[in-house]
Design a protein around this motif. Structure first.
Motif: not given
Length: 580
Positions: A518-520, A539, A567
């Motif tokens: 859910k995150e870069d 992401k 990440g």
């Protein structure tokens, strides 16, 4: 052919370690050291055969009450008494065999600790046909004789450990198979006398056996003699007089028939509370302590080092383990720097953090699901098939031998080098799994920020969050749909190293399967200690192929590292394709 395959397997599994001293006669005490008959100091490097004579629930992944008699009753409820007895016979026959002891010797162990259940040697007091008399059973003695013969053939010492005493020696019920509805060892004189008689019988039988390393007379007593209501496990006990008196009485009985063997004693509170017990009352005695989930600092063993010094007596870590490879290497370094021998726990179980991993099966999984209210009652045929397959799974050739655990115990404490976990031969089209990074210490073969469980010291249960495939600090999880493994729960600053053997020099494209979450994220690739590529990882909520193009690789061994710059992501496998 099966014999040939097993021979090849053993040869492949041998880990090169510093030579161990060959056994030279009876072990005995000399000041603060354990020595052989030539006066040479012996550092015991052993493993306990937990789960063989005495099952504990966690080793079988049984939730709730994990006493062996309870597990046996639950199995009997599913398949009947006769089939249950057949299962336990198969279990005893399969768990530890000559090939296990041969393998342990090849890996570097020089001793074996046998956790004994009294009920394989004698009847419980409430089953004795004549009160106060002892009925002796051949099964336990026969098993012990066979194990001793295998140890002798390998020049290994066998330490006898009474793990489940008559009535049970503590309020941690599982470890001694105690039935709390019946009088304990401390509440019944007949249980006490049977314990003494059993040790006299064992000592009489093995008095002239130099490969018996010692008698560990009572495993992990944990009983609050002074304040049972508030200190049920005896951690705060100050006097320990009933425990000391029993151990003195056992010693007296042993010495009536055996003057030679070391007697090993354990304190209250799972082996560590020696209040009121010392000084020793025999000139050939060793103190055992147990260590789990604490920091591996000199402070963590300060109490036992001070006790050794004060009473001029050897100490031995009779039980430890159940943690990550990082913890294992730290512990061995700490112990051996302080001239303390050790016995790891256990050799094998359903679980990842021991030398052998036993594997479950679909029908046994149904049994576990039923017992934990997650599934319907299995049929008798399913349950019988499940437990009998589990017994067969105990055999070495059906387990997974954990090279990483053995490497952590025997090589890593004395080496900063890495070695390949897999051959990782690279030619166009080759695939390497992210989980097959090199063998070695944290910070050398990989770097992970949360590497071990130190909850006794810091109150937080940490370490490998995936608990699959390998036992390092790296988090690894199994994909339930495919059965494959992948690295997950990454943090910025962590990295993985791979030794790869390139067949043909050239430029290669690496396709890395990655699930960024859910995150870069951001990754860096280093080849032979030089940054080759830095790539952004946008992401996503599913697996994505990442292309790392034009990586120059030389012929032969290359060093590849993947750095997590940012990440929390999952890493699958890498495919190498030559760029023409």
């Amino acid at each position: 052919m099966a014999h040939i395959r097993l021979t090849i397997l053993l040869l492949l599994l041998i880990i090169i370690v510093s030579p161990q001293s060959r056994a030279q006669g009876f072990l005995h005490v000399s000041g603060k050291q354990i020595v052989n008959e030539k006066g040479q100091a012996i550092l015991l490097r052993g493993v306990g055969l937990g789960g063989w004579m005495l099952q504990e629930g966690y080793m079988l992944q049984v939730n709730g009450q994990g006493m062996q008699h309870t597990i046996k009753a639950r199995i009997a409820d599913l398949i009947g008494e006769d089939s249950t007895n057949a299962f336990y016979d198969a279990w005893l026959a399969s768990h530890t065999r000559r090939i296990d002891i041969d393998s342990m010797k090849a890996w570097g162990f020089n001793s074996v600790r046998l956790p004994m259940h009294f009920n394989l040697y004698t009847l419980p007091v409430d089953k004795e046909p004549e009160a106060g008399k002892q009925t002796w059973l051949n099964k336990g003695f026969r098993i012990t004789d066979s194990l001793l013969a295998w140890c002798k053939a390998n020049q290994m010492y066998l330490i006898l450990d009474l793990h489940a005493a008559p009535g049970g020696q503590g309020n941690d019920l599982n470890i001694s198979d105690r039935d709390p509805t019946k009088p304990s060892l401390w509440e019944n004189e007949a249980n006490r006398q049977k314990t003494i008689a059993l040790w006299k019988k064992l000592a009489e039988r093995y008095a002239n056996e130099p490969f018996i390393g010692g008698y560990d007379i009572l495993n992990e007593p944990n009983w609050g003699f002074e304040d049972l209501a508030n200190d049920k496990n005896g951690l705060k006990e100050k006097g320990n007089q009933p425990l000391k008196q029993l151990m003195m009485d056992i010693t007296k009985a042993i010495r009536e028939v055996d003057k030679k063997h070391i007697i090993i004693i354990e304190g209250n509170g799972w082996g560590n509370n020696y209040n009121g017990i010392l000084p020793t009352w025999d000139n050939n005695m060793v103190l055992s302590f147990h260590k789990y989930w604490s920091f591996n600092t000199s402070g963590s063993i300060k109490h036992i080092l001070e006790t050794r010094e004060k009473y001029n007596v050897p100490v031995w870590l009779g039980e430890t383990g159940e943690n990550s490879n990082v913890w294992f290497t730290e512990a061995v370094q700490l112990l051996e720097a302080n001239n303390i021998g050790w016995a790891w726990w256990p050799l094998k179980k359903l679980g990842n953090n021991n030398p052998m991993q036993v594997h479950s099966n679909k029908d046994y999984d149904k049994v576990l699901a039923f017992w934990s209210n997650r599934g319907p009652r299995p049929t008798a045929a399913e349950a019988y098939n499940g437990v009998m397959q589990l017994a067969a799974a105990l055999k070495l050739e059906n387990t997974t031998v954990k090279r990483d655990v053995l490497d952590a115990l025997f090589r890593q404490p004395y080496s900063q080098k890495t070695i390949p976990f897999k051959a990782n031969v690279i030619q166009s089209g080759a695939v390497i799994k992210a989980v097959d990074y090199d063998l070695g210490r944290n910070g050398v073969a990989y770097f992970d920020k949360d590497t071990a469980d130190y909850h006794i010291s810091n109150g937080a249960r940490g370490g490998n969050q995936g608990r699959a495939y390998r036992n390092d600090g790296v988090d690894i999880t199994a994909d339930p749909t495919t059965g494959s493994y992948y690295v997950n729960h990454t943090e910025a600053g962590e990295w993985l190293q791979y030794t790869i053997n390139v067949v043909k020099a050239g430029h290669y494209r690496i396709r890395l399967n990655c699930n960024p979450g859910k995150e870069d994220g951001k990754l860096s690739f280093l080849v032979n200690n030089k940054i080759a590529k830095q790539i952004a990882v946008p992401k996503a909520n599913n697996w994505q192929p990442l292309e790392i193009k034009n990586i120059a690789l030389k012929k032969g061994p290359n060093n590849l590292r993947i750095y997590i710059d940012a990440g929390d992501m999952c890493l699958g496998d890498m495919q190498f394709t030559e760029v023409k």
